[in-house]
Write an enzyme that holds these catalytic residues in place. Structure first.
Site, PDB file in Angstrom:
ATOM      1  N   ASP A  53      -2.734 -16.595   2.294  1.00  0.00           N
ATOM      2  CA  ASP A  53      -1.950 -16.939   3.490  1.00  0.00           C
ATOM      3  C   ASP A  53      -2.726 -16.676   4.776  1.00  0.00           C
ATOM      4  OD1 ASP A  53       0.489 -17.725   2.232  1.00  0.00           O
ATOM      5  OD2 ASP A  53       0.950 -15.610   1.861  1.00  0.00           O
ATOM      6  N   ARG A  73       6.205  -1.888   7.697  1.00  0.00           N
ATOM      7  CA  ARG A  73       6.018  -3.029   8.598  1.00  0.00           C
ATOM      8  C   ARG A  73       6.025  -2.691  10.081  1.00  0.00           C
ATOM      9  NH1 ARG A  73       3.421  -4.809   4.902  1.00  0.00           N
ATOM     10  NH2 ARG A  73       4.138  -6.522   3.596  1.00  0.00           N
ATOM     11  N   ASP A 102       9.741  -9.803   6.005  1.00  0.00           N
ATOM     12  CA  ASP A 102       8.638  -9.288   6.820  1.00  0.00           C
ATOM     13  C   ASP A 102       8.468 -10.026   8.140  1.00  0.00           C
ATOM     14  OD1 ASP A 102       8.117  -7.245   5.095  1.00  0.00           O
ATOM     15  OD2 ASP A 102       6.560  -8.310   3.986  1.00  0.00           O
ATOM     16  N   SER A 158       2.929 -11.532  -6.504  1.00  0.00           N
ATOM     17  CA  SER A 158       2.786 -11.164  -5.108  1.00  0.00           C
ATOM     18  C   SER A 158       3.040  -9.656  -5.051  1.00  0.00           C
ATOM     19  CB  SER A 158       3.808 -11.923  -4.269  1.00  0.00           C
ATOM     20  OG  SER A 158       3.880 -11.336  -2.998  1.00  0.00           O
TER      21      SER A 158
HETATM   22  N1  ARG Z   1      11.565  -6.948  -0.812  1.00  0.00           N
HETATM   23  C1  ARG Z   1      10.852  -5.855  -0.215  1.00  0.00           C
HETATM   24  C2  ARG Z   1      11.166  -5.753   1.246  1.00  0.00           C
HETATM   25  O1  ARG Z   1      11.510  -6.719   1.847  1.00  0.00           O
HETATM   26  C3  ARG Z   1       9.368  -5.862  -0.507  1.00  0.00           C
HETATM   27  C4  ARG Z   1       8.632  -7.131  -0.300  1.00  0.00           C
HETATM   28  C5  ARG Z   1       7.195  -6.948  -0.663  1.00  0.00           C
HETATM   29  N2  ARG Z   1       6.452  -8.130  -0.697  1.00  0.00           N
HETATM   30  C6  ARG Z   1       5.736  -8.602  -1.740  1.00  0.00           C
HETATM   31  N3  ARG Z   1       4.957  -9.587  -1.546  1.00  0.00           N
HETATM   32  N4  ARG Z   1       5.796  -8.088  -2.926  1.00  0.00           N
HETATM   33  O2  ARG Z   1      11.076  -4.701   1.812  1.00  0.00           O
END
Ligand code: ARG
Length: 417
Positions: A17, A96, A125, A174
Site C-alpha cells: 500500500d 495509531r 486506522d 494482513s
Molecule cells: N481491528 C483492529 C483495530 O482496528 C486491528 C487492525 C489491525 N490491522 C491489520 N492489518 N491486521 O484496532
C-alpha cells in the site's frame, strides 16, 4: 491538491500500500517530493529492514521515529482502565495516535504541505490517523481510499512501474504487530467459520503439557512496575511478559469485531503480556476498591475503551474518564501473583496496603465483625432485605386474584348492561 511544488509526509511501512502511494502521490496528487515516516512501536526488526530497503529503492527519504517507550507507557496506562474492546486489548488502536502524532511532528518540522496514509476506506486506522491530522493545516491524503484501490490493482500497478514490492507483503495475511498485540487478518480467516491454522500464531506456543508457572506483578498507582520483584522499564516489562506468558500459549483471541464504520470483521490476536497484566490489575482492583467504585468503574472503563478504540485520545470525555480512572487507581498499589498454565492465566494471590478487607471481619472463626458490630446486628438488615420484592409480588398476587373474581362475575357483555 498542490501546484506541484510540495512535499508530502507518508506513513511508511514499505508494504504494498505505502509503496504504491509513493508513486501515486507524485503522479496523481502532483507532489514533488515524498518523505516516508516509519514509527517504531515495537514491530519486529525485519519490518524496519524491509521499510529501509524499499525506501532506498524508491529514492524516498525515510525518517524513523522511536516511539517505543512512549507507546509502552500508554499501554501500561491503559491497564488502569482495564482496556478491552469486545475482548481485544486495543493494541493497534492504542498505537495509531502515537504513530499519527509522530508523523505529524516530522511533517511540520520538515515543512511539508501534505500528510498521507495508505489505509483503505474500510478500516478503523484511517479514522484514527485523521482524527489527529485534521487538527493541522496540512492537506490530508488517503490515496488507497480516494482512488478506490484494490490489492490486485496495486500489484498490477507496482509491476508496471517496476516498484519494489518483494517484501513481507507477499504473505497471506494482513498483520499488524506492536509491543501490545499482534493482529492477523485476511485470506481464509475472513470466513468466520474457518478454524485458523496454528501457524498464524507467532508469539504464543500451542498450549501443551508445560509445567505451570507463577508470576508476581507489582503495581504502583494502577501501573505495573515490577515482575517477580524486579523493577522494569515499560518496554522491558511488556517484552518479558510477552515471552513468559506466550510460552504457555496465553493471550490468543479469535473474535468478531465491530469496526467503527459498522462492518464486522473476524480478528485473530495474540497479546500474552496484556492478558497477564489486565488479569492481575483487575484482581488488585477487586481487593482495594469498594463495591460501588468497582461497579461504576466497569462503566467508565468501557467508555474509555470505546474512545481508545476510536483513537479519540484528545476527546474531552477521554480526559474526564481518565481523571476518574487515575483517582481510583491511586489505591491500586500492591502485588498480584498470577498462575500461567495451559493457555490461561488466573490470579492466585493478591496483597496491598490499601486492601478494603478485614480478615477478622470476614472470618468464620471470629464472632464480632468490627467496630462493635456483631453478627446479631445483621438481623434487622436480613428482615428488610428483599422487602420491596416481597411487597411487589404480594401486590401482583392480590391484583391477579381481584381480576379473576371480576372476570368471573362480570363475564357478561358490558354492552348488555
Ligand atoms: N481491528 C483492529 C483495530 O482496528 C486491528 C487492525 C489491525 N490491522 C491489520 N492489518 N491486521 O484496532
Amino acid at each position: 491538491m498542490t501546484d506541484g511544488n510540495g512535499t508530502v509526509a507518508l506513513a511508511f511501512s514499505g508494504g504494498l500500500d505505502t509503496t504504491v502511494c509513493v508513486s501515486l502521490l507524485k503522479e496523481e496528487y502532483g507532489y514533488d517530493e515524498v518523505i516516508g515516516v516509519t514509527v517504531d512501536v515495537g514491530q519486529p526488526d525485519y519490518e524496519f529492514e524491509e521499510a529501509e530497503e524499499t525506501a532506498e529503492a524508491l529514492g524516498v527519504e525515510q525518517f524513523v521515529v522511536d516511539a517505543k517507550a512512549e507507546f509502552a507507557d500508554r499501554c501500561l496506562k491503559a491497564v488502569k482502565a482495564n482496556a478491552d474492546y469486545q475482548g481485544y486489548p486495543l493494541g493497534t488502536a492504542l498505537a495509531r495516535p502515537v504513530i499519527a502524532k509522530a508523523i505529524l511532528s516530522v511533517a511540520e518540522q520538515e515543512g511539508c504541505d501534505g500528510i498521507a496514509h495508505g489505509c483503505t476506506g474500510k478500516g478503523n486506522d484511517q479514522l484514527r490517523f485523521e482524527a489527529i491530522w485534521r487538527d493541522s493545516d496540512l492537506e490530508v491524503i488517503a490515496p488507497v481510499r480516494e482512488l478506490g484501490l484494490t490489492r490486485e490493482w496495486e500489484n498490477e500497478y507496482a509491476r508496471e512501474k517496476g516498484l519494489p514490492v518483494e517484501g513481507g507483503d507477499g504473505g497471506r495475511y494482513s498483520i499488524d504487530t506492536n509491543l501490545w498485540s499482534r493482529s492477523i487478518e485476511g485470506s481464509e480467516l475472513e470466513d468466520p467459520s474457518t478454524v485458523p491454522a496454528d501457524d498464524i500464531y507467532k508469539w504464543t506456543e500451542n498450549p501443551s503439557g508445560k509445567d505451570a508457572e507463577l508470576v508476581a506483578v507489582t503495581f504502583e498507582d494502577g501501573e505495573p512496575v515490577a515482575v517477580d520483584g524486579e523493577t522494569l522499564g515499560s518496554v522491558e516489562l511488556i517484552e518479558r511478559l510477552n515471552e513468559r506468558a506466550g510460552s504457555h500459549g496465553i493471550g490468543r483471541t479469535d473474535m468478531m469485531e465491530d469496526r467503527m464504520l459498522g462492518l464486522k470483521v473476524r480478528e485473530n490476536y495474540e497479546h500474552p503480556a496484556a492478558t497477564v497484566l489486565l488479569t492481575a490489575h483487575e484482581a488488585l482492583e477487586g481487593l482495594v476498591l469498594t463495591q460501588e467504585a468497582r461497579s461504576f468503574k466497569t462503566q467508565v472503563d468501557q467508555q474509555w475503551s470505546q474512545k481508545a478504540y476510536e483513537g479519540l485520545v484528545d476527546a474531552p470525555l477521554t480526559g474526564a474518564l481518565e481523571a476518574f480512572i487515575d483517582d481510583t487507581n491511586e489505591r491500586v498499589t500492591g502485588t498480584v501473583t498470577v498462575k500461567l498454565e495451559g493457555g490461561h492465566c488466573r490470579p492466585v494471590s493478591r496483597e496491598s496496603d490499601y486492601a478494603v478487607y478485614s480478615e477478622s471481619a470476614a472470618s468464620f472463626n471470629e464472632e464480632a465483625v468490627s467496630g462493635g458490630i456483631t453478627q446479631q446486628d445483621a438481623t434487622g438488615v436480613a428482615k428488610y432485605h428483599g422487602f420491596q420484592s416481597r411487597l411487589a409480588n404480594d401486590i401482583r398476587e392480590d391484583v391477579t386474584e381481584r381480576r379473576a373474581v371480576t372476570d368471573g362475575n362480570g363475564g357478561a357483555d358490558p354492552s348488555e348492561e
